[in-house]
Enzyme design. Sequence first.
Site, PDB file in Angstrom:
ATOM      1  N   THR A 335      57.971   6.753  45.118  1.00 39.83           N
ATOM      2  CA  THR A 335      57.852   7.575  43.907  1.00 39.83           C
ATOM      3  C   THR A 335      57.043   6.783  42.893  1.00 39.83           C
ATOM      4  O   THR A 335      56.726   5.621  43.116  1.00 39.83           O
ATOM      5  CB  THR A 335      59.239   7.899  43.303  1.00 39.83           C
ATOM      6  OG1 THR A 335      59.887   6.672  42.965  1.00 39.83           O
ATOM      7  CG2 THR A 335      60.092   8.707  44.261  1.00 39.83           C
ATOM      8  N   THR A 622      51.863   1.092  45.620  1.00 42.30           N
ATOM      9  CA  THR A 622      50.724   1.642  44.871  1.00 42.30           C
ATOM     10  C   THR A 622      51.008   1.790  43.385  1.00 42.30           C
ATOM     11  O   THR A 622      50.096   1.745  42.566  1.00 42.30           O
ATOM     12  CB  THR A 622      50.305   3.004  45.451  1.00 42.30           C
ATOM     13  OG1 THR A 622      51.424   3.900  45.401  1.00 42.30           O
ATOM     14  CG2 THR A 622      49.827   2.860  46.889  1.00 42.30           C
ATOM     15  N   CYS A 623      52.274   1.961  43.029  1.00 46.86           N
ATOM     16  CA  CYS A 623      52.609   2.122  41.608  1.00 46.86           C
ATOM     17  C   CYS A 623      52.269   0.870  40.819  1.00 46.86           C
ATOM     18  O   CYS A 623      51.915   0.934  39.646  1.00 46.86           O
ATOM     19  CB  CYS A 623      54.090   2.433  41.439  1.00 46.86           C
ATOM     20  SG  CYS A 623      54.575   4.001  42.179  1.00 46.86           S
ATOM     21  N   PHE A 624      52.417  -0.295  41.505  1.00 43.05           N
ATOM     22  CA  PHE A 624      52.221  -1.572  40.818  1.00 43.05           C
ATOM     23  C   PHE A 624      50.960  -2.282  41.277  1.00 43.05           C
ATOM     24  O   PHE A 624      50.743  -3.455  40.967  1.00 43.05           O
ATOM     25  CB  PHE A 624      53.445  -2.474  41.048  1.00 43.05           C
ATOM     26  CG  PHE A 624      54.750  -1.821  40.691  1.00 43.05           C
ATOM     27  CD1 PHE A 624      55.096  -1.615  39.365  1.00 43.05           C
ATOM     28  CD2 PHE A 624      55.613  -1.376  41.674  1.00 43.05           C
ATOM     29  CE1 PHE A 624      56.288  -1.001  39.020  1.00 43.05           C
ATOM     30  CE2 PHE A 624      56.818  -0.755  41.345  1.00 43.05           C
ATOM     31  CZ  PHE A 624      57.150  -0.571  40.010  1.00 43.05           C
TER      32      PHE A 624
END
EC number: 2.3.2.26
Length: 657
Positions: A335, A622-624
């Site tokens: 998420t 991918t969020c970070f």
Amino acid sequence: MSSSAPAALVMLYMSAKEGNKECAESSIKHFLKVSKTDNILSKSLHSQCAPIVLEFCKLLRKFAPEDNLYSMCRSSLASLLESIGHSRVKYEEIKGLVVMQDIVPFVKELALKLSTDLTGSMLNVGPLESNVRDFTVFLLPLRKAILDQVGYMCPIPVPFAKTGYNNIPVFLEEIEYLHTLLSNMLILMDKCLSKVEDRLRNSRDNTLSCSAWSQYLIILKELYNIAQLYQGAEERFWSILRIRKSAMCALIVRYAKRSDDNLWLLEHMDVTNFESRRLLVMMMFPDVREDYEELHEMLIDRSQLLAESFEYVVRAERESLHGGLFMEFKNEEATGPGVLREWFFLVCQAIFNPQNALFVACPNDRRRFYPNPASKVDPLHLEYFTFAGRVIALALMHRVQVGVVLDRVFFLQLSGRDISLEDIRDADPRLYTSCKQILEMNTEDIDSDALGLTFVREVDELGSRKVVELCSNGKSIVVNSKNREEYVNLLIRHRFVTSISEQISHFAQGFADILDNTMLKKLFFQSLELEDLDLMLFGSESAISIEDWKAHTDYNGYKENDPQILWFWKVVERMSPEQRRTLLFFWTSVKHLPVEGFCGLASRLYIYKTTESIDRLPSSHTCFYRLCFPVYPSLKVMRDRFRIITQEHVGCSFGTW
């Protein structure tokens, strides 16, 4: 007022007797506070307080013009006038409370202060924000009063023909004063902007950090409002800003605020650059919020990406999309922002996939799309165009590059502009070539009916050919040398306007749903060049710079000189451009970099060492912007592992969480 209370308090304030001054000052300040406080007095009573505060100002200006209490009263009067102007009370109902002759002295005082402050701003001592605010507030009723008197003559001719003002001699002095003020302030602002340019030229990083310049845009906006009253003044105003374009762009990027009215800056694109225009149009969107209670949640099956995304987006209330999005794919743990970026990229690829019949790709540039005239094969096609408009606007709002761009014929119609022959070159090269030949054909040949053309067009509708008349009785009108331009214009209009007008209208409405103000939908596109929107939607077309990539990558567990890191960059260097984009997408959910390159991303990139088996493939957060891999024992092993994840069907999802 009837008992002369203001005069009594000012007399007490001027008294030399101990305690009198303090008593009067306390009373006056108390009244100023009460008159401005909405929870004590309703806004409807503010207009009744204004004449009293004005009386304090007149008396204090006479006896104590340099006193801080006078400045406080003047500022309070400005606040009251501003509050009245924002209320439902019409200007015509309150303008008698404070007449123009009362306003002009304040404008003159503040103009003199601003002139002094602007001269000082060249030495880093800028105008006070309160003085600038009061100046703009007092100018508003002055400009309105002038318009009331001579609006029928606007723009007002310069020099003034006094005979034209015989019926309003009392206003002539104020009209001439305001024009003189404009001329003097423009000269001064030109010098100030020149100083800004000097600072930019001498600054190593080309940045602007002088707080003294923070009020320049507000002052320029007010001068622009005045310039619209006088003949030739507006042209002079914009000519100065064109000359000082670099300073203007720097001021916009540094000081333009979402809370300000910045729309006037978009009226002339030739005084802005891409960076400043992008900033201004992005302010038309709501702020992306990260409050999870207000996010619009979506849980989508990858196998039903387009259909389920459609239901979540097009069925939502527009306000619910303003708070932000929370995205999750079914049966996947990932998420956050990385997944949202991936969803934007994938759903746009699906929306603009020609197989879905919504859009047509341009033959000469397969990245460019315009609405498909035959989209009606799907009964829901118009709702899907609303959906497409919302998704593109949301992608822009979330600053995600989606890898598609709009064709010129599409872009021009969204901005309310006409389409010319040259505009269809990419969308339909064959039609473009045919129309050019018709327009350039020898007069005798076309008049001999060598082409056998009439004012009709054949269209393919649901698999069958249909003849459509371009004008009334078009079948009977033969194309000749006199009417061929009209024929070409009608042909282009039917092909790219009439046949897709409904689709464009629904796309535009969907786009407008995401804006703060739906009335700005045309202005958004009018404020940009097509190339600007290309950069915002597609990102940089330049090859990915590995040196820039390295410079924006940090390491956790690894060191820059570890063999695995040296091998990694060797593997990247040997990749094809498309493999590098796939790796970047796997790592960040960003396939096309912003125009600024890696520095335009939300954060730096990271490579993490993992303790997993060397048989494991790399993974990513991918969020970070994190890429993770174990201590591979050789360059060959590392190359094999990354060869697998840089396959298009793998890099788009596998290994991300």
